[in-house]
Design a protein around this motif. Structure first.
Motif, mmCIF file in Angstrom:
data_model
loop_
_atom_site.group_PDB
_atom_site.id
_atom_site.type_symbol
_atom_site.label_atom_id
_atom_site.label_comp_id
_atom_site.label_asym_id
_atom_site.label_seq_id
_atom_site.Cartn_x
_atom_site.Cartn_y
_atom_site.Cartn_z
ATOM 1 N N PRO A 367 -9.060 6.632 19.415
ATOM 2 C CA PRO A 367 -9.235 8.056 19.049
ATOM 3 C C PRO A 367 -8.118 8.567 18.152
ATOM 4 C CG PRO A 367 -9.734 7.735 21.366
ATOM 5 C CD PRO A 367 -9.176 6.417 20.863
ATOM 6 N N HIS A 368 -6.939 7.978 18.235
ATOM 7 C CA HIS A 368 -5.848 8.381 17.338
ATOM 8 C C HIS A 368 -5.723 7.430 16.156
ATOM 9 C CE1 HIS A 368 -1.906 9.983 16.166
ATOM 10 N NE2 HIS A 368 -1.639 8.737 15.872
ATOM 11 N N MET A 369 -5.789 6.120 16.440
ATOM 12 C CA MET A 369 -5.512 5.129 15.411
ATOM 13 C C MET A 369 -6.583 5.112 14.310
ATOM 14 S SD MET A 369 -6.441 1.939 14.257
ATOM 15 C CE MET A 369 -6.959 0.781 15.521
ATOM 16 N N LEU A 370 -7.857 5.197 14.692
ATOM 17 C CA LEU A 370 -8.909 5.099 13.668
ATOM 18 C C LEU A 370 -8.838 6.245 12.656
ATOM 19 C CD1 LEU A 370 -11.786 3.748 15.937
ATOM 20 C CD2 LEU A 370 -10.663 2.524 14.050
ATOM 21 N N PRO A 371 -8.692 7.490 13.100
ATOM 22 C CA PRO A 371 -8.509 8.557 12.090
ATOM 23 C C PRO A 371 -7.221 8.370 11.284
ATOM 24 C CG PRO A 371 -9.157 9.492 14.206
ATOM 25 C CD PRO A 371 -8.853 8.040 14.445
ATOM 26 N N HIS A 372 -6.173 7.838 11.932
ATOM 27 C CA HIS A 372 -4.918 7.604 11.200
ATOM 28 C C HIS A 372 -5.133 6.566 10.092
ATOM 29 C CE1 HIS A 372 -0.687 6.489 10.466
ATOM 30 N NE2 HIS A 372 -0.389 7.666 10.976
ATOM 31 N N HIS A 373 -5.883 5.520 10.394
ATOM 32 C CA HIS A 373 -6.205 4.502 9.390
ATOM 33 C C HIS A 373 -7.030 5.119 8.253
ATOM 34 C CE1 HIS A 373 -8.699 1.035 7.886
ATOM 35 N NE2 HIS A 373 -7.498 0.494 7.793
ATOM 36 N N ASN A 374 -7.959 5.996 8.628
ATOM 37 C CA ASN A 374 -8.752 6.697 7.620
ATOM 38 C C ASN A 374 -7.845 7.525 6.710
ATOM 39 O OD1 ASN A 374 -10.978 7.935 6.282
ATOM 40 N ND2 ASN A 374 -10.797 9.695 7.663
ATOM 41 N N GLN A 375 -6.895 8.260 7.320
ATOM 42 C CA GLN A 375 -5.968 9.081 6.522
ATOM 43 C C GLN A 375 -5.117 8.212 5.607
ATOM 44 O OE1 GLN A 375 -3.668 11.389 9.293
ATOM 45 N NE2 GLN A 375 -5.505 12.330 10.145
ATOM 46 N N TRP A 376 -4.684 7.069 6.145
ATOM 47 C CA TRP A 376 -3.830 6.193 5.335
ATOM 48 C C TRP A 376 -4.558 5.782 4.058
ATOM 49 C CZ3 TRP A 376 -3.696 1.573 2.885
ATOM 50 C CH2 TRP A 376 -2.438 1.143 2.435
ATOM 51 N N HIS A 377 -5.822 5.363 4.203
ATOM 52 C CA HIS A 377 -6.556 4.924 3.012
ATOM 53 C C HIS A 377 -6.913 6.095 2.109
ATOM 54 C CE1 HIS A 377 -6.913 0.638 3.548
ATOM 55 N NE2 HIS A 377 -7.125 0.819 4.834
ATOM 56 N N THR A 378 -7.189 7.249 2.688
ATOM 57 C CA THR A 378 -7.464 8.433 1.878
ATOM 58 C C THR A 378 -6.258 8.754 0.995
ATOM 59 O OG1 THR A 378 -8.907 9.263 3.601
ATOM 60 C CG2 THR A 378 -8.151 10.861 1.961
ATOM 61 N N LEU A 379 -5.073 8.597 1.581
ATOM 62 C CA LEU A 379 -3.849 8.912 0.846
ATOM 63 C C LEU A 379 -3.443 7.782 -0.102
ATOM 64 C CD1 LEU A 379 -1.391 10.868 0.547
ATOM 65 C CD2 LEU A 379 -0.288 9.572 2.391
ATOM 66 N N ASN A 380 -3.629 6.539 0.346
ATOM 67 C CA ASN A 380 -3.028 5.402 -0.373
ATOM 68 C C ASN A 380 -4.029 4.514 -1.101
ATOM 69 O OD1 ASN A 380 -0.119 5.675 0.523
ATOM 70 N ND2 ASN A 380 -1.143 5.616 2.512
ATOM 71 N N GLY A 381 -5.322 4.845 -1.008
ATOM 72 C CA GLY A 381 -6.324 4.030 -1.682
ATOM 73 C C GLY A 381 -6.740 2.840 -0.845
ATOM 74 N N ALA A 382 -7.606 2.012 -1.407
ATOM 75 C CA ALA A 382 -8.157 0.880 -0.666
ATOM 76 C C ALA A 382 -7.075 -0.120 -0.309
ATOM 77 C CB ALA A 382 -9.252 0.197 -1.482
ATOM 78 N N GLY A 383 -5.994 -0.105 -1.059
ATOM 79 C CA GLY A 383 -4.891 -1.009 -0.745
ATOM 80 C C GLY A 383 -4.397 -1.724 -1.969
ATOM 81 N N GLY A 384 -3.172 -1.406 -2.386
ATOM 82 C CA GLY A 384 -2.502 -2.201 -3.408
ATOM 83 C C GLY A 384 -2.875 -1.890 -4.833
ATOM 84 N N GLN A 385 -3.788 -0.906 -5.061
ATOM 85 C CA GLN A 385 -4.189 -0.705 -6.461
ATOM 86 C C GLN A 385 -3.526 0.506 -7.098
ATOM 87 O OE1 GLN A 385 -5.767 0.706 -4.036
ATOM 88 N NE2 GLN A 385 -7.791 1.453 -4.597
ATOM 89 N N ASN A 386 -2.574 1.118 -6.414
ATOM 90 C CA ASN A 386 -1.932 2.305 -6.979
ATOM 91 C C ASN A 386 -0.539 2.019 -7.509
ATOM 92 O OD1 ASN A 386 -4.188 3.771 -6.559
ATOM 93 N ND2 ASN A 386 -3.420 4.925 -4.815
ATOM 94 N N GLY A 387 -0.359 0.818 -8.033
ATOM 95 C CA GLY A 387 0.885 0.514 -8.716
ATOM 96 C C GLY A 387 2.046 0.243 -7.790
#
Ligand SMILES: [Ca+2]
Ligand SMILES: [Ca+2]
Ligand SMILES: [Ca+2]
Ligand SMILES: [Ca+2]
Ligand SMILES: [Cu+2]
Length: 587
Positions: A367-387
């Protein structure tokens, strides 16, 4: 706000509550049960007395039928009877095998047997031969996973019974397979613990001379066992006997690093100390407390006393036998499961155990971790493509997730993930995200997988040392050396050994390879709630294996040496914070 799931919050009180309520545990690893006939749980008539005169038996002897009766079916006139308990790990159709010696006589070649109190099977006129040999029972038994009993009874006198095996239909006995219903010597690797807390959650490999794949090391000093935080749990199955316990330790010949605690079942804790005089290097020490054990599964726990003490291996030795001594490695350990990737699992058994641990983790932390993971990707992208910085952030955030899941599995005696294999089917019978999202009360995020099968995921050649091409991926990847947008100045990589730093490796992985599998599986695995799909941890474990392979290259080793205090290099780190893209852009 501090995340609830990032640290070791809960401490010892939670530790003990979870540890003692553990589900039924695996002891030494074996695929199917074998039993020595001479150690029944209960017996009557001549089966009370162990025989040893006919050589070539397994274990400590065998049983011989003395009663003589020859009805076509069991009629309650058998005076020699023996009962054995056993466990099967996965349900199925099983055959009972007996290792017998019929003295090459048609008058000594019959018996009765049954499983779980079913009707008796008559075994007679088995193929004639001299010497010991395995004979398959003529009945098949449909058995659920769990505890069962087998019973044998005499028919003709003179039959000798050495050993029993309960095997799935279509398999044959393995010569010399271990049986644990008689008192027997056994060795365990410390690092193949079933449960662990604090410092004993880390796999150590620094000190030379360990056995197996590593050892455990006490992280702190606590002279009072009640305040120790490092704990490891070993379940072990024994026959009824008194046992001594041996520990293969490394104390660096230092009197401040030479002690630990251990306890068997609910006995009081034993403090081991002053072993430094034995010298440095891995060597055996006998525990000062022995224990009289019943037939069944027991628990040995170790806890830290002085920091820096390493424990490599354990030995459980009947007091009638001689234990290990000196620096010898001892016998092969029997508690390390042979699985290396998901393709090695017996689907249905290990999958169910892993799914249960995953579901429990999601119920507690989802209940905490899954939304946190969602926020992380919302902020940081799919992973590794923001330079710059996004590669380190991607790898660090997800490794913290992996470490936290593994922490949970160890603290609940659960089963952690295994990496998915790069060849063959990866999803197999593993369920999708439904159960975990239900446990986390987030079913609104559920989407059925789009693929029911993903085969031969492979590794992109630019992430391998061999550079072997894979048709699903480009053979090279381009990474900007300095900026987000750097047309014309990208550096092209085609081999794992070439990345100069963790960030560029993370950008190479996250951008194409990592996203590919999430999309190939689809459903919730293709969304930011992907950790709810159990295959998520297998996929990211494969990614972490690639990162570990890079860390072992000259470039990886040089990066480690140049960044000794990098948070990615903290063993077992579970802090999910500090892993945003902007956290890793050099100021
Ligand atoms: Ca006879
Ligand atoms: Ca035997
Ligand atoms: Ca000491
Ligand atoms: Ca070891
Ligand atoms: Cu992610």
């Amino acid at each position: 706000m501090k995340s609830r799931y990032v640290g070791h919050a809960g401490g010892v009180a939670l530790v003990l509550a979870v540890g003692l309520c553990a589900p039924s545990a695996l002891a030494q690893y074996y695929p199917h049960p074998y039993l020595e006939a001479e150690c029944p749980d209960s017996s009557t008539g001549s089966y009370v007395t162990r025989q040893t005169s006919v050589t070539g038996y397994s274990g400590a002897g065998y049983l011989r039928s003395a009663g003589n009766t020859t009805p076509p079916g069991y009629n309650n006139t058998s005076t020699d009877r023996a009962t054995y308990s056993f466990n099967v790990k996965a349900g199925g159709s099983f055959v009972l095998w007996l290792r017998v010696n019929t003295n090459n006589s048609a008058s000594d070649d019959s018996w009765f047997h049954r499983v779980d109190g079913s009707s008796w099977t008559t075994m007679s006129s088995v193929p004639a031969a001299s010497g010991w040999r395995w004979v398959a029972g003529t009945s098949a038994y449909s058995l659920a996973a769990g505890a069962h009993t087998v019973e044998i009874a005499n028919r003709e006198d003179g039959l000798n019974v050495d050993k029993l095996a309960i095997l799935p239909q279509g398999t044959t006995p393995t010569a010399g397979a271990a049986a644990y219903n008689c008192p027997t010597t056994m060795y365990f690797e410390a690092e193949c613990r079933k449960g662990a807390f604090a410092g004993y959650q880390l796999d150590k490999t620094t000190k030379a001379g360990y056995s197996g794949s590593g050892y455990l090391e006490s992280a702190s000093t606590s002279l009072d066992v009640n305040t120790s935080t490092d704990e490891a749990t070993y379940f072990f199955e024994t026959g009824a006997a008194a046992y001594n316990f041996f520990f293969r330790i490394h104390n660096s010949a230092n009197a401040s690093q030479d002690s630990w605690f251990y306890r068997v079942d609910s006995a009081s804790w034993t403090a081991m100390n002053n072993t430094s005089g034995l010298g440095s290097g891995f060597r055996w020490v006998q525990g000062t407390a022995s224990a009289t054990l019943t037939r069944g599964v027991h628990t040995l726990r170790i806890r830290n006393r002085e920091s820096g003490l390493s424990i490599d291996k354990l030995a459980f030795i009947p007091t009638t036998a001689t234990g290990p001594s000196g620096t010898a490695a001892g016998n092969a350990a029997v508690n390390c499961e042979p699985f290396q990737t998901r393709s090695d699992w017996t689907y249905g058994v290990q999958d169910a155990e892993y799914e249960a641990t995953h579901r429990a983790y999601m119920a507690a932390y989802g209940p905490h971790m899954l939304p946190h993971h969602n926020q992380w990707h919302t902020l940081n992208g799919a992973g590794g493509q923001n330079g710059l910085g996004s590669g380190t952030a991607f790898l660090g955030y997800h490794r913290a997730m992996m470490n936290d899941f593994r922490r949970f599995a160890l603290e609940t005696n659960g089963r952690s993930w295994l990496p998915i294999s790069t060849t063959g089917e990866t999803l197999n019978m593993l369920g999708d995200a439904y159960d975990a999202l239900q446990a986390a009360n987030l079913l609104t995020e559920y989407y059925p997988r789009q693929a029911t099968s993903v085969v031969n995921v492979g590794i992109a050649s630019y992430l391998t040392l061999s550079g072997a091409p894979d048709a699903k991926f480009a053979s090279t990847v381009s990474i900007c050396p300095t900026a987000i947008y750097c047309p014309g100045s990208e550096i092209v990589y085609d081999n794992l050994a070439d990345y100069p730093d963790l960030d560029r490796l993370g950008r190479a992985i996250g951008f194409e390879y990592h996203r590919w599998f999430h999309s190939a599986v689809g459903g919730t695995m293709g969304t930011n709630y992907s950790p709810a799909d159990p295959v998520f941890y297998g996929w990211h474990a494969l990614i972490d294996k690639i990162v570990d392979a890079w860390l072992a290259t000259p470039n990886g080793a040089a990066w480690k040496a140049a960044n000794p205090n990098h948070p990615f290099l903290v063993p077992g780190f579970t802090n999910h914070h500090g892993w945003d893209n902007l956290d890793h852009v050099p100021q």
